[in-house]
Scaffold this active site. Structure first.
Site, PDB file in Angstrom:
ATOM      1  N   TYR A   1      40.378 -93.520  43.382  1.00 29.70           N
ATOM      2  CA  TYR A   1      41.664 -94.233  43.031  1.00 29.70           C
ATOM      3  C   TYR A   1      41.130 -95.714  42.519  1.00 29.70           C
ATOM      4  CZ  TYR A   1      44.011 -90.768  46.053  1.00 29.70           C
ATOM      5  OH  TYR A   1      44.381 -89.484  46.660  1.00 29.70           O
TER       6      TYR A   1
ATOM      7  N   ASP B   1      37.610 -88.841  40.059  1.00 32.29           N
ATOM      8  CA  ASP B   1      37.261 -90.062  40.205  1.00 32.29           C
ATOM      9  C   ASP B   1      37.841 -90.786  41.469  1.00 32.29           C
ATOM     10  OD1 ASP B   1      37.540 -91.966  37.287  1.00 32.29           O
ATOM     11  OD2 ASP B   1      39.214 -90.649  38.732  1.00 32.29           O
TER      12      ASP B   1
ATOM     13  N   PHE C   1      40.617 -87.988  47.459  1.00 38.46           N
ATOM     14  CA  PHE C   1      41.870 -87.687  47.917  1.00 38.46           C
ATOM     15  C   PHE C   1      42.534 -88.948  49.166  1.00 38.46           C
ATOM     16  CE2 PHE C   1      41.151 -83.627  45.756  1.00 38.46           C
ATOM     17  CZ  PHE C   1      41.970 -83.708  44.746  1.00 38.46           C
TER      18      PHE C   1
ATOM     19  N   HIS D   1      45.943 -78.311  40.300  1.00 38.93           N
ATOM     20  CA  HIS D   1      45.872 -79.522  41.062  1.00 38.93           C
ATOM     21  C   HIS D   1      47.132 -79.909  41.740  1.00 38.93           C
ATOM     22  CE1 HIS D   1      45.028 -83.934  41.505  1.00 38.93           C
ATOM     23  NE2 HIS D   1      43.644 -83.516  41.340  1.00 38.93           N
TER      24      HIS D   1
END
Length: 220
Positions: free
Chosen positions: A67, A65, A78, A187
């Protein structure tokens, strides 16, 4: 329902906009933005789609989701706006690019340049309440973005799907691996980057696959 999204996406996933879950989602999002601060700005909710038309997609990177701190989110997973300090995951992405293909880290954390080359930077949830990570999950966004992934898998060929972390890897079942390349690793967050994100060579592997299939590579 008339959703402001790039026209080619309307042609391929427009039926989602008339489903009951999407009406609920729109009402929820409108109310959330009315009550308080949410990200990204409303005009950028579909930014990933608007910058990367359906038929131009080469690569799909799946995030969770947006920031949730001020000034960061602008509709691309990202990615952060120009002039914003790199979040740790993005910093690690740039480190891996440098280690993998020798590209020095950029001065901006904006990944618009990737989107414009055909990288769909898709968060599973497209909105979030300020300073409340995950606050808009399970209200319908995941159904919409799952439909997006399934439609890309069905209607396109030779895409690269990049799945970092267990959440993104849960989307693998939506993708036809006989038609597309699926790349998986931990990740890039500081909690897991040293467990296999660093050294995954996903950026060079992506470009090798694209070139093998006659598709121009991404300038990372």
């Amino acid at each position: 329902m008339d959703v402001k999204i790039e026209e080619s996406w309307k042609q391929h996933i427009g039926e989602e906009f008339s489903k009951p879950y999407f009406a609920h989602l729109v009402n929820f999002v409108h109310e959330e933005y009315r009550k308080g601060t949410c990200y990204p700005p409303g005009r950028l909710i579909f930014n990933a789609f608007n910058l990367c038309p359906f038929d131009k997609v080469k690569v799909v990177i799946i995030g969770q989701d947006p920031y949730h701190e001020p000034g960061q989110a602008h509709g691309l997973c990202f990615s952060v706006n120009d002039g914003v300090k790199f979040p740790p995951s993005l910093e690690n992405i740039f480190k891996e690019i440098q280690n993998d293909i020798g590209c020095p880290p950029p001065t901006s954390g904006s990944l618009v340049r990737w989107a414009e080359q055909g990288v769909l930077l898709l968060n599973a949830t497209l909105t979030v309440r300020a300073r409340m990570a995950g606050s808009h999950q399970r209200h319908g966004w995941e159904e919409f973005t799952d439909a997006t992934i399934k439609t890309l898998s069905r209607d396109r060929e030779h895409l690269v799907f990049i799945l970092w972390g267990s959440y993104a890897q849960g989307k693998e079942i939506l993708i036809d691996s006989s038609k597309h390349l699926i790349l998986k690793s931990p990740h890039p967050s500081p909690l897991s980057a040293y467990r296999g994100f660093f050294g995954n060579h996903h950026f060079s592997k992506t470009n090798e696959y694209l070139k093998t299939n006659g598709i121009s590579p991404i300038l990372w």
